[in-house]
Write an enzyme that holds these catalytic residues in place. Sequence first.
Site, PDB file in Angstrom:
ATOM      1  CG  PHE A 186     -17.307  -4.643  -4.964  1.00 21.82           C
ATOM      2  CD1 PHE A 186     -18.505  -4.668  -4.279  1.00 21.82           C
ATOM      3  CD2 PHE A 186     -17.322  -4.817  -6.336  1.00 21.82           C
ATOM      4  CE1 PHE A 186     -19.704  -4.880  -4.949  1.00 21.82           C
ATOM      5  CE2 PHE A 186     -18.517  -5.018  -7.016  1.00 21.82           C
ATOM      6  CZ  PHE A 186     -19.714  -5.055  -6.319  1.00 21.82           C
ATOM      7  CB  SER A 234     -10.548  -1.645  -3.233  1.00 27.07           C
ATOM      8  OG  SER A 234     -11.379  -1.376  -4.340  1.00 27.07           O
ATOM      9  CG  MET A 235     -16.445  -1.793  -0.651  1.00 25.43           C
ATOM     10  SD  MET A 235     -17.713  -3.005  -1.069  1.00 25.43           S
ATOM     11  CE  MET A 235     -17.127  -4.442  -0.152  1.00 25.43           C
ATOM     12  CG  ASP A 279      -6.214   1.354  -9.123  1.00 24.17           C
ATOM     13  OD1 ASP A 279      -6.958   0.557  -9.724  1.00 24.17           O
ATOM     14  OD2 ASP A 279      -6.246   1.496  -7.889  1.00 24.17           O
ATOM     15  CG  HIS A 304      -7.398  -1.905  -7.389  1.00 29.47           C
ATOM     16  ND1 HIS A 304      -7.711  -0.646  -6.897  1.00 29.47           N
ATOM     17  CD2 HIS A 304      -8.273  -2.756  -6.796  1.00 29.47           C
ATOM     18  CE1 HIS A 304      -8.733  -0.741  -6.065  1.00 29.47           C
ATOM     19  NE2 HIS A 304      -9.091  -2.006  -5.980  1.00 29.47           N
TER      20      HIS A 304
END
Length: 256
Positions: free
Chosen positions: A25, A93-94, A194, A224
Site C-alpha cells: 500500500f 504487506s498489502m 514492525d 516492515h
Amino acid sequence: MPLLPGAEPFRHDGGEVGVLVCHGFTGSPQSVRPWAEHLAERGLTVSLPLLPGHGTRWQDMQVTVWQDWYAEVDRALRDLRERCSQVFVCGLSMGGALTLRLAAKHGADVSGIVLVNPANKVHGLAAKALPVVRHLLPTKSGIASDIAKPGREEVGYDRVPLHAAHSFRRFLTLLDRELPQVTQPLLLLHSPEDHVVPPVDSARILARVSSRDVTERLLERSYHVATLDHDAELIFEETFAFISRLSAGVGAAPRG
C-alpha cells in the site's frame, strides 16, 4: 503522470513455474523487485505489476479503491496461468493481503503462497475515524521506508491518501472473513519489530487460514519493508526453497 524512479513493473519469461509478486500500500514494485529478480535469475517466470494509483503521486491513488488493486493482480495471475503449469503468489504487506485473496478465490490454480509482514487490519483509533476524517483531510503522513538497514529507502508516497486508506480498511475486513478459504501451502515471514503492521496480524492470519502445510520464519533484523532490509536474502532463499519443494517444473521450459 511519469513514474517514480524504480516504480516500473517487472516481467521475466522463464520456465514452466510462474510467480506473481505483489507490492504494498502506497509503495511500488521497487520494494519487492530484488525478490522478483532473485526468482527470475533462477529460471522462474515472474510477474511484478504496478498497482493502479501507485508509483506516481498520491493524488492518483486517492481516486482508486481496493477493487482496482485486486483486479490488477487477478489479471496478472490469470495471465501466468495461461503459460505456466504452476503459479505461486508472493506479497509484502498489502501485497500479502492481496495474495491471500487470490489464494481464497483461485483455489488449486495457486500452488502456494509466500507472505512477508502481511496486513490483516488497519489499527488504532484513527482507523475507526476514517469514514468521516477522509472527507475532512485528504492525507496523513506516509508509511514508506520502515527499514532497519542504513542507507536503504523505499520508493513510495510520503502521504497516505485517506479515501484509499478507507477502501483498504474495508478490503481487510472482507478478507478476514475469507481467510478460512485459504488452503494452499503457506510460507509466512514476519518481523517482530514492525512499525507499520504489528506481529499480531501474522498471528491472526495463521490462526484463520485452513492451510496445513505452514512454515513460519521470524525476520529478527528487519522492520516492515523486509525485502529491502537485513533479512532480504533470507526471504529470497526461503521463497525459492519453498517453491522448489512444491514444484516438479523448476527449470522446465514454458508451455507453448
